[in-house]
Structures are given as structure tokens and as C-alpha cells.
Design an enzyme around this catalytic site. Structure first.
Site, PDB file in Angstrom:
ATOM      1  N   HIS A   1      54.606  25.260  17.494  1.00  0.00           N
ATOM      2  CA  HIS A   1      54.384  26.710  17.405  1.00  0.00           C
ATOM      3  C   HIS A   1      54.740  27.390  18.734  1.00  0.00           C
ATOM      4  CE1 HIS A   1      51.160  25.183  14.526  1.00  0.00           C
ATOM      5  NE2 HIS A   1      51.882  25.957  13.745  1.00  0.00           N
TER       6      HIS A   1
ATOM      7  N   LEU B   1      55.726  17.336  15.059  1.00  0.00           N
ATOM      8  CA  LEU B   1      54.410  17.927  15.296  1.00  0.00           C
ATOM      9  C   LEU B   1      53.984  18.719  14.065  1.00  0.00           C
ATOM     10  CD1 LEU B   1      54.824  16.992  18.161  1.00  0.00           C
ATOM     11  CD2 LEU B   1      54.237  19.254  18.974  1.00  0.00           C
TER      12      LEU B   1
ATOM     13  N   GLN C   1      62.346  24.928  11.739  1.00  0.00           N
ATOM     14  CA  GLN C   1      63.144  24.124  10.802  1.00  0.00           C
ATOM     15  C   GLN C   1      62.301  23.001  10.209  1.00  0.00           C
ATOM     16  OE1 GLN C   1      66.654  22.819  12.880  1.00  0.00           O
ATOM     17  NE2 GLN C   1      67.514  24.882  13.012  1.00  0.00           N
ATOM     18  N   LYS C   2      61.177  22.701  10.851  1.00  0.00           N
ATOM     19  CA  LYS C   2      60.229  21.694  10.330  1.00  0.00           C
ATOM     20  C   LYS C   2      59.949  21.927   8.849  1.00  0.00           C
ATOM     21  CE  LYS C   2      56.491  19.022  10.048  1.00  0.00           C
ATOM     22  NZ  LYS C   2      55.534  19.773   9.304  1.00  0.00           N
TER      23      LYS C   2
ATOM     24  N   GLN D   1      48.701  30.187  -0.744  1.00  0.00           N
ATOM     25  CA  GLN D   1      49.728  29.134  -0.753  1.00  0.00           C
ATOM     26  C   GLN D   1      49.099  27.735  -0.865  1.00  0.00           C
ATOM     27  OE1 GLN D   1      51.181  30.491   3.178  1.00  0.00           O
ATOM     28  NE2 GLN D   1      51.377  28.336   3.707  1.00  0.00           N
TER      29      GLN D   1
HETATM   30  P1  AMP Z   1      52.275  26.634  10.182  1.00  0.00           P
HETATM   31  O1  AMP Z   1      51.210  27.119  11.095  1.00  0.00           O
HETATM   32  O2  AMP Z   1      52.215  25.163   9.923  1.00  0.00           O
HETATM   33  O3  AMP Z   1      52.423  27.456   8.934  1.00  0.00           O
HETATM   34  O4  AMP Z   1      53.627  26.831  10.979  1.00  0.00           O
HETATM   35  C1  AMP Z   1      53.977  28.064  11.536  1.00  0.00           C
HETATM   36  C2  AMP Z   1      55.414  28.011  11.968  1.00  0.00           C
HETATM   37  O5  AMP Z   1      55.575  26.975  12.945  1.00  0.00           O
HETATM   38  C3  AMP Z   1      56.361  27.685  10.815  1.00  0.00           C
HETATM   39  O6  AMP Z   1      57.525  28.476  10.946  1.00  0.00           O
HETATM   40  C4  AMP Z   1      56.652  26.228  11.039  1.00  0.00           C
HETATM   41  O7  AMP Z   1      57.900  25.821  10.519  1.00  0.00           O
HETATM   42  C5  AMP Z   1      56.641  26.137  12.556  1.00  0.00           C
HETATM   43  N1  AMP Z   1      56.421  24.762  12.979  1.00  0.00           N
HETATM   44  C6  AMP Z   1      55.439  23.923  12.568  1.00  0.00           C
HETATM   45  N2  AMP Z   1      55.584  22.706  13.132  1.00  0.00           N
HETATM   46  C7  AMP Z   1      56.694  22.768  13.918  1.00  0.00           C
HETATM   47  C8  AMP Z   1      57.388  21.838  14.755  1.00  0.00           C
HETATM   48  N3  AMP Z   1      56.973  20.590  14.902  1.00  0.00           N
HETATM   49  N4  AMP Z   1      58.488  22.278  15.405  1.00  0.00           N
HETATM   50  C9  AMP Z   1      58.935  23.551  15.256  1.00  0.00           C
HETATM   51  N5  AMP Z   1      58.331  24.469  14.494  1.00  0.00           N
HETATM   52  C10 AMP Z   1      57.222  24.090  13.824  1.00  0.00           C
END
Ligand code: AMP
Length: 283
Positions: free
Chosen positions: A41, A189, A153-154, A65
Site C-alpha cells: 500500500h 504482500l 497489479q497484485k 465485496q
Molecule cells: P486492499 O487494501 O487489499 O484492498 O488493497 C488496496 C490497494 O493496494 C489495491 O489497489 C491493491 O492492489 C494494492 N496492493 C495490495 N497488496 C499489494 C502489493 N503487495 N503490492 C502492490 N500493491 C498492493
């Protein structure tokens, strides 16, 4: 000590805070998250800082979701630590609405993405997921009205869906995808990695290892179907229950039979114990 970002809980206070930025024509970036922030993040936030004068990070664990059987209730919430990390990166504001602010009594609208959202990957295992994501991201975009929004892109299918949606609905937001941040052993991550037991954590890098090996073999010209089958076996041998390991067109996410129909993206989702992990890699 860096200034604490403004913490905004209502659409009214959000609008009031962002209005002067807009009036001064300062470029605004939005980084949507569900909190429990990690280096992945924070990479998005650092990129946002480089690209825009003002940065808003949203923290909202979006109930729509999650399916009733999923981990909405137990999803990690670390708000104070998140704000501290964002203060160090000089974020201007944290948009952290309550569920009642986001979905007031009587809320009755849903954005229904198609195309990449129906590719038969995450949508097959989490049928409610992209409708929930598309609806909340549309709301975040119209609430914040950023110039750019950064996504990882994760969550590759999500990135494709949001990119398409922003364009289809003329939301006026440029969606930017940021490469996945990984542990030293390759594990992507994720906020959900905290669920892993020691043994599961030790097994988890098999996903990125298989993606890397499969990508190299496809690049060398080996047949995709065979490469994918062998990759799937390796993941299953490492005590994962595989949901999918697939080679897809990097843009449309349609199935792809031969490397010459590329660009190719390999995508995987698998469960170990109670934890479901996803990852992906370009060929
Ligand atoms: P989340 O809080 O899991 O919904 O993620 C929020 C944003 O962070 C989303 O755009 C995810 O794709 C991005 N994200 C989560 N994990 C990673 C990672 N390891 N590397 C890059 N971006 C990430």
C-alpha cells in the site's frame, strides 16, 4: 514529526477539505485501500506523492465485496498504525467513512461490471466481489474526484475492471497500476498474510515461484497448456487447494492458447488452511 493527515468521516467534511485544492488547481491522487496497510500500500502512496500535489488515501473495509461466508468481520483493522504510516508519507487526508455514511439506509444502486469482471477467475469463486468493488470505487471516485487513482497489479483482475469502468463511465480519473511488492522469498504482500500459520507461511512462496517458472517456460516456447498443468500440480503438492492457475490475455483476460496471441498474464488463486491467496505475473 510529520503533520497528521486530516481524518474525514463524512462526505460533507471530505468536500470541504478538498474544495481548496480544486480551487488552487492542485492535482489530486487517490489511493483506495481497506487499511491494514503494508509496504505494498505504501508503495502506491509514494507513487501518488510523486505524481500529484495532493494525496488522499481511503480506508474503508467495504462490506459489499465480501460474501457472508468470507472474512469481513475478522479482516485486520489497524487504523491508528495506518494513520501514523500515512503521516510519515505526508498524505493530506484519510477518507475513512463509516459503512452508514457510504451506504445509508435505503441505498439501492449497484454498478455491474462486465468484460474482465466476468473472465471466470476471481468472479467464479467470489461472484459478488466485482459488483461490490465497482460500486464502492465509483462512489470513491465521485466523492473524491481525483485526477489519478493508483491500484496494485497484485489484484490484477480488479485493476482491469476498474480501468475499464473508469473509461466506460467517463469518470474522468486516470487509473494507474503499480507493480506488486513482494517479500524477499517472493510472497506478494497482502493484509491477509497475517492469517498464515508458520507452516503455511513457509509454503506460501510456491505461488510466486510457480508463476515465475511458468512464465520463463512459456517465454522459451513451451506449450502453455502443459506448463500450466505442471504448475498446478506443484501448487497442489505444496498443500494448497488450487482455485485456478491460468494464462490469460493481459488486457482482456480472455483465455489464450498460444504465446503469439499475447501479451500474457499468468494468474493464480489458491487456499492454504483457511487463507485464500492470489498472485499474478506478466510473461
Ligand atoms: P486492499 O487494501 O487489499 O484492498 O488493497 C488496496 C490497494 O493496494 C489495491 O489497489 C491493491 O492492489 C494494492 N496492493 C495490495 N497488496 C499489494 C502489493 N503487495 N503490492 C502492490 N500493491 C498492493
Amino acid at each position: 514529526m510529520a503533520d497528521r493527515p486530516k481524518i474525514l468521516r463524512t462526505v460533507t467534511s471530505l468536500r470541504r477539505t478538498l474544495e481548496p485544492y480544486r480551487r488552487a488547481r492542485q492535482a489530486l491522487a487517490l489511493v483506495p485501500t481497506m487499511g491494514a496497510l503494508h509496504e505494498g500500500h505504501l508503495k502506491l502512496v509514494r507513487e501518488a506523492r510523486k505524481k500529484a500535489r495532493r494525496v488522499v488515501v481511503s480506508i474503508f473495509v467495504n462490506p459489499t465485496q465480501f460474501a457472508p461466508t468470507e472474512d469481513f468481520g475478522s479482516y485486520p483493522r489497524t487504523f491508528d498504525a495506518d494513520v501514523k504510516a500515512l503521516a510519515a508519507l505526508k498524505v493530506d487526508a484519510v477518507w475513512a467513512p463509516t459503512a452508514a455514511e457510504m451506504y445509508p439506509e435505503g441505498f439501492a444502486t449497484r454498478v455491474a461490471p462486465e468484460g474482465a469482471a466476468l473472465a471466470g477467475l476471481e468472479d467464479k469463486f467470489r461472484p459478488h466481489f466485482f459488483g461490490g468493488v465497482a460500486t464502492v470505487v465509483t462512489k470513491l471516485f465521485t466523492q473524491v474526484r481525483p485526477d489519478i487513482a493508483l491500484f496494485g497489479q497484485k489484484d490484477y483482475q480488479q485493476l482491469r475492471v476498474v480501468t475499464q469502468m473508469a473509461s466506460d463511465l467517463d469518470l474522468g480519473v486516470k487509473v494507474i497500476g503499480i507493480p506488486t511488492v513482494r517479500e524477499k522469498d517472493g510472497l506478494a504482500l497482502s493484509s491477509r498474510n497475517v492469517y498464515l500459520s508458520e507452516a503455511e507461511r513457509a509454503a506460501a512462496p510456491v505461488l510466486s515461484r510457480v508463476l515465475k517458472a511458468c512464465a520463463a517456460r512459456i517465454k522459451r516456447g513451451e506449450p502453455i497448456e502443459m506448463v500450466m498443468e505442471e504448475g498446478a500440480s506443484e501448487i497442489s503438492r505444496a498443500s494448497f487447494k488450487l482455485d485456478y492457475l491460468e494464462a490469460r490475455h493481459a488486457k482482456t483476460l480472455k483465455p489464450i492458447a498460444s504465446a503469439k496471441d499475447g501479451p500474457i498474464r499468468l494468474l493464480v488463486a489458491a487456499k492454504i488452511g483457511k487463507t485464500r491467496l492470489i498472485d499474478n505475473l506478466g510473461v
